[in-house]
Design an enzyme around this catalytic site. Structure first.
Site, PDB file in Angstrom:
ATOM      1  N   TYR A 121       0.846  -1.202   0.000  1.00  0.00           N
ATOM      2  CA  TYR A 121       0.000   0.000   0.000  1.00  0.00           C
ATOM      3  C   TYR A 121       0.882   1.253   0.000  1.00  0.00           C
ATOM      4  CZ  TYR A 121      -3.669   3.270   1.401  1.00  0.00           C
ATOM      5  OH  TYR A 121      -4.543   4.326   1.455  1.00  0.00           O
TER       6      TYR A 121
HETATM    7  N1  LIG Z   1      -9.675   5.837   4.530  1.00  0.00           N
HETATM    8  C1  LIG Z   1      -8.455   6.239   4.796  1.00  0.00           C
HETATM    9  O1  LIG Z   1      -8.049   6.338   5.956  1.00  0.00           O
HETATM   10  C2  LIG Z   1      -7.525   6.608   3.679  1.00  0.00           C
HETATM   11  C3  LIG Z   1      -6.367   7.326   3.996  1.00  0.00           C
HETATM   12  C4  LIG Z   1      -5.509   7.724   2.973  1.00  0.00           C
HETATM   13  C5  LIG Z   1      -5.815   7.400   1.670  1.00  0.00           C
HETATM   14  N2  LIG Z   1      -6.947   6.689   1.385  1.00  0.00           N
HETATM   15  C6  LIG Z   1      -7.220   6.404  -0.033  1.00  0.00           C
HETATM   16  O2  LIG Z   1      -8.397   7.109  -0.392  1.00  0.00           O
HETATM   17  C7  LIG Z   1      -9.066   6.411  -1.465  1.00  0.00           C
HETATM   18  C8  LIG Z   1     -10.518   6.220  -1.062  1.00  0.00           C
HETATM   19  O3  LIG Z   1     -10.546   5.388   0.083  1.00  0.00           O
HETATM   20  P1  LIG Z   1     -11.821   5.192   0.998  1.00  0.00           P
HETATM   21  O4  LIG Z   1     -11.329   5.196   2.385  1.00  0.00           O
HETATM   22  O5  LIG Z   1     -12.901   6.107   0.579  1.00  0.00           O
HETATM   23  O6  LIG Z   1     -12.148   3.661   0.636  1.00  0.00           O
HETATM   24  P2  LIG Z   1     -13.498   2.895   0.300  1.00  0.00           P
HETATM   25  O7  LIG Z   1     -13.152   1.445   0.400  1.00  0.00           O
HETATM   26  O8  LIG Z   1     -14.637   3.424   1.101  1.00  0.00           O
HETATM   27  O9  LIG Z   1     -13.741   3.293  -1.227  1.00  0.00           O
HETATM   28  C9  LIG Z   1     -12.900   2.833  -2.258  1.00  0.00           C
HETATM   29  C10 LIG Z   1     -13.749   2.631  -3.488  1.00  0.00           C
HETATM   30  O10 LIG Z   1     -12.899   2.106  -4.536  1.00  0.00           O
HETATM   31  C11 LIG Z   1     -13.662   1.142  -5.234  1.00  0.00           C
HETATM   32  N3  LIG Z   1     -12.789   0.205  -5.928  1.00  0.00           N
HETATM   33  C12 LIG Z   1     -12.051  -0.806  -5.401  1.00  0.00           C
HETATM   34  N4  LIG Z   1     -11.441  -1.482  -6.373  1.00  0.00           N
HETATM   35  C13 LIG Z   1     -11.780  -0.895  -7.535  1.00  0.00           C
HETATM   36  C14 LIG Z   1     -11.453  -1.145  -8.901  1.00  0.00           C
HETATM   37  N5  LIG Z   1     -10.657  -2.160  -9.278  1.00  0.00           N
HETATM   38  N6  LIG Z   1     -11.978  -0.337  -9.849  1.00  0.00           N
HETATM   39  C15 LIG Z   1     -12.805   0.695  -9.502  1.00  0.00           C
HETATM   40  N7  LIG Z   1     -13.147   0.973  -8.238  1.00  0.00           N
HETATM   41  C16 LIG Z   1     -12.641   0.186  -7.266  1.00  0.00           C
HETATM   42  C17 LIG Z   1     -14.487   0.438  -4.158  1.00  0.00           C
HETATM   43  O11 LIG Z   1     -15.604  -0.264  -4.714  1.00  0.00           O
HETATM   44  C18 LIG Z   1     -14.881   1.624  -3.277  1.00  0.00           C
HETATM   45  O12 LIG Z   1     -16.123   2.175  -3.681  1.00  0.00           O
HETATM   46  C19 LIG Z   1      -8.281   5.110  -1.667  1.00  0.00           C
HETATM   47  O13 LIG Z   1      -7.370   5.284  -2.732  1.00  0.00           O
HETATM   48  C20 LIG Z   1      -7.520   4.965  -0.361  1.00  0.00           C
HETATM   49  O14 LIG Z   1      -6.342   4.232  -0.530  1.00  0.00           O
HETATM   50  C21 LIG Z   1      -7.804   6.284   2.359  1.00  0.00           C
END
Ligand SMILES: NC(=O)c1ccc[n+]([C@@H]2O[C@H](COP(=O)([O-])OP(=O)(O)OC[C@H]3O[C@@H](n4cnc5c(N)ncnc54)[C@H](O)[C@@H]3O)[C@@H](O)[C@H]2O)c1
Length: 245
Positions: free
Chosen positions: A152
């Site tokens: 990641y």
């Molecule tokens: N939540 C956190 O603490 C956090 C922190 C830093 C960065 N992020 C990043 O922010 C972004 C959003 O994360 P989130 O927390 O909203 O997660 P989440 O799991 O709620 O949403 C992620 C979305 O991506 C979609 N997804 C997964 N695989 C996919 C694919 N192959 N093609 C298209 N869509 C796909 C999922 O269906 C989901 O709707 C991600 O890139 C995550 O790595 C999250």
């Protein structure tokens, strides 16, 4: 100079839009007056109050499919000005020696390969218009490296390198390419962590709390706006004081 009259309503595509930050970004951009297309792998999971003008399927690991999905969404909207990529997975939080090579490659392919595919497909639509905003969600993990999250962290470091490179490459085009690097945000992604891991993640944030999806959506709203016109190849912080740079 490539400037465009932006008094007319603008159109945005949000990838990874059915959950977490993506769903919040859709809500916020619609509230900002934009026409929004929501794309996700999980097309059965649209929120009940989904306000997007168009919804569709996308798998960011399928580059040809990404181009078709983004092209189809743009056609449905009558053009596109903004693309926000929120698709990503955390993957297993495990010691590196116990992490399979195939797991590493799957996470890199989705988080980094997907970001490249979305960038490439978006540029093809935005460059001819001479205006655009491409925004990726990277992570503080890509700057600091979180233990037991090698794939990641590496994928998000890759996203940071990607936006720096592509932002510079197209700096004079009217299309900006930026990322946001959040610390832990209250979403399903971190609810998948063990309580112990969540406590560790929270303790790293000087504000003493996780961020909210609406705080991320607010930052996206600014970067997506015509006001954010002199920033490209940049990684915006959203860490409650955690990041040193
Ligand atoms: N939540 C956190 O603490 C956090 C922190 C830093 C960065 N992020 C990043 O922010 C972004 C959003 O994360 P989130 O927390 O909203 O997660 P989440 O799991 O709620 O949403 C992620 C979305 O991506 C979609 N997804 C997964 N695989 C996919 C694919 N192959 N093609 C298209 N869509 C796909 C999922 O269906 C989901 O709707 C991600 O890139 C995550 O790595 C999250």
């Amino acid at each position: 100079m490539t400037m465009q009259n932006l008094d007319t309503p603008r159109a945005a595509i949000v990838v990874g839009a059915s959950s977490g930050m993506g769903a919040a970004v859709v809500r916020r951009l619609v509230a900002d007056g934009m026409t929004v297309a929501a794309l996700d792998l999980a097309t059965a999971n649209w929120p009940a109050d989904q306000p997007a003008a168009y919804t569709g399927a996308i798998d960011v690991t399928d580059a040809d499919g990404v181009a078709a999905a983004i092209g189809g969404a743009a056609a449905a909207l009558g053009g596109v000005d903004v693309v926000v990529n929120c698709a990503g997975i955390l993957g297993p939080v495990t010691p590196t020696v116990e992490t399979e090579q195939s797991t590493f490659e799957r996470i890199i392919a989705l988080n980094l390969g997907g970001a490249f595919a979305v960038t490439r497909a978006s540029l093809a639509l935005l460059l001819p218009r001479g205006y655009g905003r491409i925004i990726h969600i990277a992570s503080i993990a890509g700057k600091e490296g979180n233990p037991q999250m090698a794939a990641y962290s590496a994928s998000k470091a890759g996203v940071i390198g990607l936006v720096k490179s592509v932002g510079k490459e197209y700096a004079a085009s009217g299309v900006t390419v930026n990322a946001i690097a959040p610390a832990s945000i209250e979403t399903p992604l971190i609810q998948g962590m063990t309580p112990e891991r969540r406590d560790v993640q929270r303790s790293l944030i000087p504000m003493g709390r996780f961020g909210t999806v609406d705080e991320i959506a607010g930052l996206v709203s600014f970067i997506a706006s015509p006001d954010s016109s002199f920033t490209t190849g940049f990684v915006f912080d959203a860490t409650g004081g955690r990041a040193d740079y």
